[in-house]
Design an enzyme around this catalytic site. Structure first.
Site, PDB file in Angstrom:
ATOM      1  N   ASN A   9       0.865  -1.183   0.000  1.00 42.23           N
ATOM      2  CA  ASN A   9       0.000   0.000   0.000  1.00 42.23           C
ATOM      3  C   ASN A   9       0.899   1.229   0.000  1.00 42.23           C
ATOM      4  OD1 ASN A   9      -1.848   2.005   0.459  1.00 42.23           O
ATOM      5  ND2 ASN A   9      -2.277   1.437   2.580  1.00 42.23           N
ATOM      6  N   LYS A  11       0.126   4.307  -0.416  1.00 45.34           N
ATOM      7  CA  LYS A  11      -0.490   5.554   0.065  1.00 45.34           C
ATOM      8  C   LYS A  11      -0.174   6.680  -0.933  1.00 45.34           C
ATOM      9  CE  LYS A  11      -0.193   3.562   4.609  1.00 45.34           C
ATOM     10  NZ  LYS A  11      -0.105   3.713   6.046  1.00 45.34           N
ATOM     11  N   HIS A  95      -9.560   1.681   4.663  1.00 46.00           N
ATOM     12  CA  HIS A  95      -8.294   1.813   5.398  1.00 46.00           C
ATOM     13  C   HIS A  95      -8.492   2.774   6.574  1.00 46.00           C
ATOM     14  CE1 HIS A  95      -4.188   2.956   6.326  1.00 46.00           C
ATOM     15  NE2 HIS A  95      -3.836   1.822   5.762  1.00 46.00           N
ATOM     16  N   GLU A  97      -6.815   5.143   7.641  1.00 51.64           N
ATOM     17  CA  GLU A  97      -6.580   6.556   7.311  1.00 51.64           C
ATOM     18  C   GLU A  97      -7.809   7.161   6.638  1.00 51.64           C
ATOM     19  OE1 GLU A  97      -2.888   5.922   5.236  1.00 51.64           O
ATOM     20  OE2 GLU A  97      -1.936   5.438   7.142  1.00 51.64           O
ATOM     21  N   GLU A 167      -5.631  -4.375  10.758  1.00 54.35           N
ATOM     22  CA  GLU A 167      -4.591  -3.367  10.927  1.00 54.35           C
ATOM     23  C   GLU A 167      -4.855  -2.560  12.194  1.00 54.35           C
ATOM     24  OE1 GLU A 167      -2.629  -2.420   6.911  1.00 54.35           O
ATOM     25  OE2 GLU A 167      -4.333  -1.100   7.116  1.00 54.35           O
ATOM     26  N   GLY A 173       2.356   2.742  10.761  1.00 51.75           N
ATOM     27  CA  GLY A 173       3.326   3.816  10.575  1.00 51.75           C
ATOM     28  C   GLY A 173       4.022   4.240  11.855  1.00 51.75           C
ATOM     29  N   SER A 213       3.235  -1.711  10.458  1.00 56.98           N
ATOM     30  CA  SER A 213       4.681  -1.781  10.673  1.00 56.98           C
ATOM     31  C   SER A 213       5.296  -3.136  10.322  1.00 56.98           C
ATOM     32  CB  SER A 213       5.028  -1.383  12.115  1.00 56.98           C
ATOM     33  OG  SER A 213       4.627  -0.044  12.358  1.00 56.98           O
TER      34      SER A 213
END
Ligand code: PGA
Length: 254
Positions: A9, A11, A95, A97, A167, A173, A213
């Site tokens: 991914n 991003k 996701h 985010e 996730e 991250g 991560s």
């Protein structure tokens, strides 16, 4: 047997030129590996380029998002059919985010999932708890809600073909990876719910991948868990060598 899925991914990283070089390189590697499925999710501006570079290879290409409506006055959005026509085989949906920064909910995730399936895209649907939720012992309840509402109305056959990405938001991250035991607990819980709600065949066939991560030096431990069927990799997927290493270390689980 579930063949591990390793998805990159990106991003909002990489220009078209960078995407082309990356997909060419990973395609070369993919010729030498077996027993894994490799997916790359570039930004939309590089979707068609990535599809072209991955043609006649085993690399799958995913969109990172789509809109649930077929068309309309939704400035800046793209539909599932548009993404499909550009050549994508998959779409990441929900996701964290997107949920956190762009207001997506389990209900919009459900509509996007339905739109992706209707367009013949393979959804990679994301779930996961925040740090506050984990510390309040709500992890499993949050996953129940996200899976139940997110997958509402899907048939057992559609669930069997899904990739669900667990996730934990606190691991994305941050460099803080969930332990293999924490990942397995969540994955086994989700699979148990799928069994309860959609039946044994759907539960056994659905891929549940881990994200947060993931790096070359922790993938082996994660992938060893019985319910961890691959990984959705963000930061560490940006470097083609690092992502290749993650793919190589996931081989042979199936
Ligand atoms: P990360 O991101 O690997 O950078 O933690 C994972 C993701 O957001 O899918």
């Amino acid at each position: 047997m579930r063949v591990p899925v390793l998805a990159a991914n990106w991003k909002m990283f990489k220009t078209n030129r960078e995407a082309l070089a990356y997909v060419r390189e990973i395609s070369t590697l993919a010729r030498t590996v077996s027993g894994v499925e490799v997916v790359v999710a570039p930004p939309l501006t590089s979707l068609a380029t990535a599809v072209e570079a991955a043609r006649n290879t085993v690399i799958g290409i995913a969109a990172q998002n789509l809109h649930f409506e077929k068309q309309g006055a939704f400035t800046g959005e793209v539909s599932a059919a548009m993404v499909k026509e550009a050549g994508a085989g998959y779409a990441i949906i929900g996701h964290s985010e997107r949920r956190r920064l762009f207001g997506e909910t389990d209900q919009s995730v459900n509509r996007k999932l339905q739109a992706a399936i209707a367009a013949n895209l393979g959804p990679i649907v994301c779930v996961g708890e925040t740090l506050d939720e984990r510390e309040a012992n709500q992890t499993l309840a949050v996953l129940d809600r996200q899976v139940k509402d997110g997958l509402d109305g899907l048939t057992a056959e559609q669930v069997a073909d899904l990739v669900i990405a667990y996730e934990p938001v606190w691991a994305i991250g941050t460099g803080k990876v969930a332990t293999a035991a924490q990942a397995e607990e969540a994955h086994a819980h989700i699979r148990g719910r799928l069994r309860q709600w959609f039946g044994g065949d759907a539960a056994d066939r659905c891929h549940i991948v881990y994200g947060g991560s993931v790096k070359p030096d922790n993938i082996a431990e994660l992938i060893r868990e019985p319910d961890v069927d691959g990984a959705l990799v963000g930061g560490a997927s940006l470097d083609v060598k690092g992502f290749s290493e993650i793919v190589l270390r996931s081989q042979g689980k199936a």
